[in-house]
Design a protein around this motif. Structure first.
Motif, mmCIF file in Angstrom:
data_model
loop_
_atom_site.group_PDB
_atom_site.id
_atom_site.type_symbol
_atom_site.label_atom_id
_atom_site.label_comp_id
_atom_site.label_asym_id
_atom_site.label_seq_id
_atom_site.Cartn_x
_atom_site.Cartn_y
_atom_site.Cartn_z
ATOM 1 N N VAL A 1 -0.012 6.788 -10.032
ATOM 2 C CA VAL A 1 -1.189 6.027 -9.605
ATOM 3 C C VAL A 1 -2.346 6.986 -9.347
ATOM 4 O O VAL A 1 -2.253 7.881 -8.514
ATOM 5 C CB VAL A 1 -0.887 5.189 -8.340
ATOM 6 C CG1 VAL A 1 -2.148 4.504 -7.830
ATOM 7 C CG2 VAL A 1 0.203 4.172 -8.636
ATOM 8 N N ASP B 1 -5.761 5.525 -9.269
ATOM 9 C CA ASP B 1 -6.727 4.687 -8.555
ATOM 10 C C ASP B 1 -6.006 3.430 -8.096
ATOM 11 O O ASP B 1 -5.144 2.906 -8.813
ATOM 12 C CB ASP B 1 -7.900 4.262 -9.454
ATOM 13 C CG ASP B 1 -8.905 5.367 -9.680
ATOM 14 O OD1 ASP B 1 -9.352 5.981 -8.700
ATOM 15 O OD2 ASP B 1 -9.263 5.597 -10.854
ATOM 16 N N PHE B 2 -6.413 2.927 -6.925
ATOM 17 C CA PHE B 2 -5.773 1.745 -6.361
ATOM 18 C C PHE B 2 -6.826 1.022 -5.535
ATOM 19 O O PHE B 2 -7.373 1.578 -4.588
ATOM 20 C CB PHE B 2 -4.591 2.206 -5.495
ATOM 21 C CG PHE B 2 -3.820 1.127 -4.793
ATOM 22 C CD1 PHE B 2 -3.713 -0.156 -5.291
ATOM 23 C CD2 PHE B 2 -3.166 1.432 -3.619
ATOM 24 C CE1 PHE B 2 -2.973 -1.119 -4.628
ATOM 25 C CE2 PHE B 2 -2.420 0.477 -2.940
ATOM 26 C CZ PHE B 2 -2.326 -0.800 -3.446
ATOM 27 N N SER C 1 0.896 3.768 -3.148
ATOM 28 C CA SER C 1 0.316 5.077 -2.828
ATOM 29 C C SER C 1 1.317 6.212 -3.009
ATOM 30 O O SER C 1 0.925 7.340 -3.308
ATOM 31 C CB SER C 1 -0.221 5.082 -1.397
ATOM 32 O OG SER C 1 -1.275 4.151 -1.281
ATOM 33 N N ASP C 2 2.600 5.931 -2.850
ATOM 34 C CA ASP C 2 3.624 6.969 -2.985
ATOM 35 C C ASP C 2 4.021 7.251 -4.432
ATOM 36 O O ASP C 2 4.798 8.166 -4.683
ATOM 37 C CB ASP C 2 4.878 6.579 -2.189
ATOM 38 C CG ASP C 2 4.686 6.712 -0.686
ATOM 39 O OD1 ASP C 2 3.692 7.320 -0.253
ATOM 40 O OD2 ASP C 2 5.542 6.189 0.059
ATOM 41 N N ILE D 1 -4.685 -1.416 -10.156
ATOM 42 C CA ILE D 1 -4.065 -0.094 -10.091
ATOM 43 C C ILE D 1 -4.291 0.587 -11.437
ATOM 44 O O ILE D 1 -4.057 -0.019 -12.489
ATOM 45 C CB ILE D 1 -2.544 -0.216 -9.835
ATOM 46 C CG1 ILE D 1 -2.281 -1.045 -8.579
ATOM 47 C CG2 ILE D 1 -1.900 1.162 -9.744
ATOM 48 C CD1 ILE D 1 -0.835 -1.514 -8.452
ATOM 49 N N ASP E 1 3.383 8.773 -7.923
ATOM 50 C CA ASP E 1 2.534 9.838 -8.476
ATOM 51 C C ASP E 1 1.675 9.393 -9.649
ATOM 52 O O ASP E 1 0.591 9.937 -9.866
ATOM 53 C CB ASP E 1 3.384 11.024 -8.937
ATOM 54 C CG ASP E 1 4.004 11.785 -7.777
ATOM 55 O OD1 ASP E 1 3.511 11.644 -6.645
ATOM 56 O OD2 ASP E 1 4.981 12.514 -8.019
ATOM 57 N N GLU F 1 0.827 -1.211 0.000
ATOM 58 C CA GLU F 1 0.000 0.000 0.000
ATOM 59 C C GLU F 1 0.860 1.260 0.000
ATOM 60 O O GLU F 1 0.582 2.207 -0.725
ATOM 61 C CB GLU F 1 -0.938 0.012 1.203
ATOM 62 C CG GLU F 1 -2.121 -0.900 1.057
ATOM 63 C CD GLU F 1 -3.067 -0.846 2.257
ATOM 64 O OE1 GLU F 1 -2.768 -0.160 3.258
ATOM 65 O OE2 GLU F 1 -4.124 -1.503 2.174
ATOM 66 N N LYS F 2 1.905 1.281 0.805
ATOM 67 C CA LYS F 2 2.778 2.459 0.860
ATOM 68 C C LYS F 2 3.499 2.659 -0.461
ATOM 69 O O LYS F 2 3.538 3.776 -0.990
ATOM 70 C CB LYS F 2 3.778 2.341 1.996
ATOM 71 C CG LYS F 2 4.761 3.510 2.013
ATOM 72 C CD LYS F 2 5.366 3.754 3.334
ATOM 73 C CE LYS F 2 6.323 4.923 3.379
ATOM 74 N NZ LYS F 2 6.089 6.033 2.505
ATOM 75 N N TYR G 1 -5.447 -6.977 -6.562
ATOM 76 C CA TYR G 1 -5.387 -5.509 -6.593
ATOM 77 C C TYR G 1 -5.496 -5.024 -8.030
ATOM 78 O O TYR G 1 -5.009 -5.678 -8.959
ATOM 79 C CB TYR G 1 -4.066 -5.001 -5.989
ATOM 80 C CG TYR G 1 -3.919 -5.417 -4.554
ATOM 81 C CD1 TYR G 1 -4.455 -4.647 -3.531
ATOM 82 C CD2 TYR G 1 -3.284 -6.600 -4.220
ATOM 83 C CE1 TYR G 1 -4.353 -5.053 -2.206
ATOM 84 C CE2 TYR G 1 -3.174 -7.013 -2.902
ATOM 85 C CZ TYR G 1 -3.717 -6.236 -1.907
ATOM 86 O OH TYR G 1 -3.620 -6.647 -0.608
#
Length: 157
Positions: A92, A94-95, A87-88, A106, A90, A83-84, A104
């Motif tokens: 992305v 939608d996740f 999420s980090d 993305i 740029d 997740e980290k 998952y």
């Protein structure tokens, strides 16, 4: 949430820059009660934020890739790391964690395939995944940020 609140939300979803007086006029209220309703909708988190929608072509990120990820790691430590990492990044936009065969999904916005390859390499450096499958959008047929409001419960105020 009543029908007037739904009308206010529908207007704000289309254009969040509308002045409260214009919204009030369109929903049949005077400005002050309309503004109070908007503030209450914000306080109650029906309105999470107000944003500008940007043009992906003009910003050179008009390639959309959907990345389906399967993992054999179903533990909290792996999930937190994954997740980290995602999420980090740029690119992305939608996740999602899914049920079914894919764990998952993305969605990324990129300028080209070369940029996807660089993104992919950064991703696999950070996290082990058992299967990664990428699909590129050939055409956007419908894309909206507007949520359907007819499912929202209507209650008397």
């Amino acid at each position: 949430m009543d029908d007037i609140d739904k009308k206010i939300l529908a207007l704000l979803q289309k254009d969040c820059t509308l002045p409260a007086t214009e919204i009030a006029s369109r929903v049949g209220l005077s400005a002050t009660p309309c503004w109070r309703r908007i503030q209450k909708l914000e306080e109650e988190k029906f309105i999470r934020s107000r944003v500008a929608l940007l043009d992906s072509v003009k910003l050179n990120v008009d390639v959309t890739a959907f990345i389906a990820v399967r993992t054999n790691q179903h533990n909290r430590a792996w999930l937190d790391k994954f997740e980290k990492a995602v999420s980090d990044m740029d690119e992305v936009v939608d996740f999602f964690r899914l049920s079914g065969d894919i764990d998952y999904l993305i969605r990324v916005a990129l300028p080209n395939i070369k940029a996807y390859d660089a993104f992919y390499k950064r991703l696999i450096e950070k996290v082990d995944m058992s299967d990664v499958n990428c699909m590129f959008a050939m055409e956007t047929i419908k894309s909206t940020t507007e949520l359907p409001l007819h499912y929202a419960e209507t209650k008397l105020r």
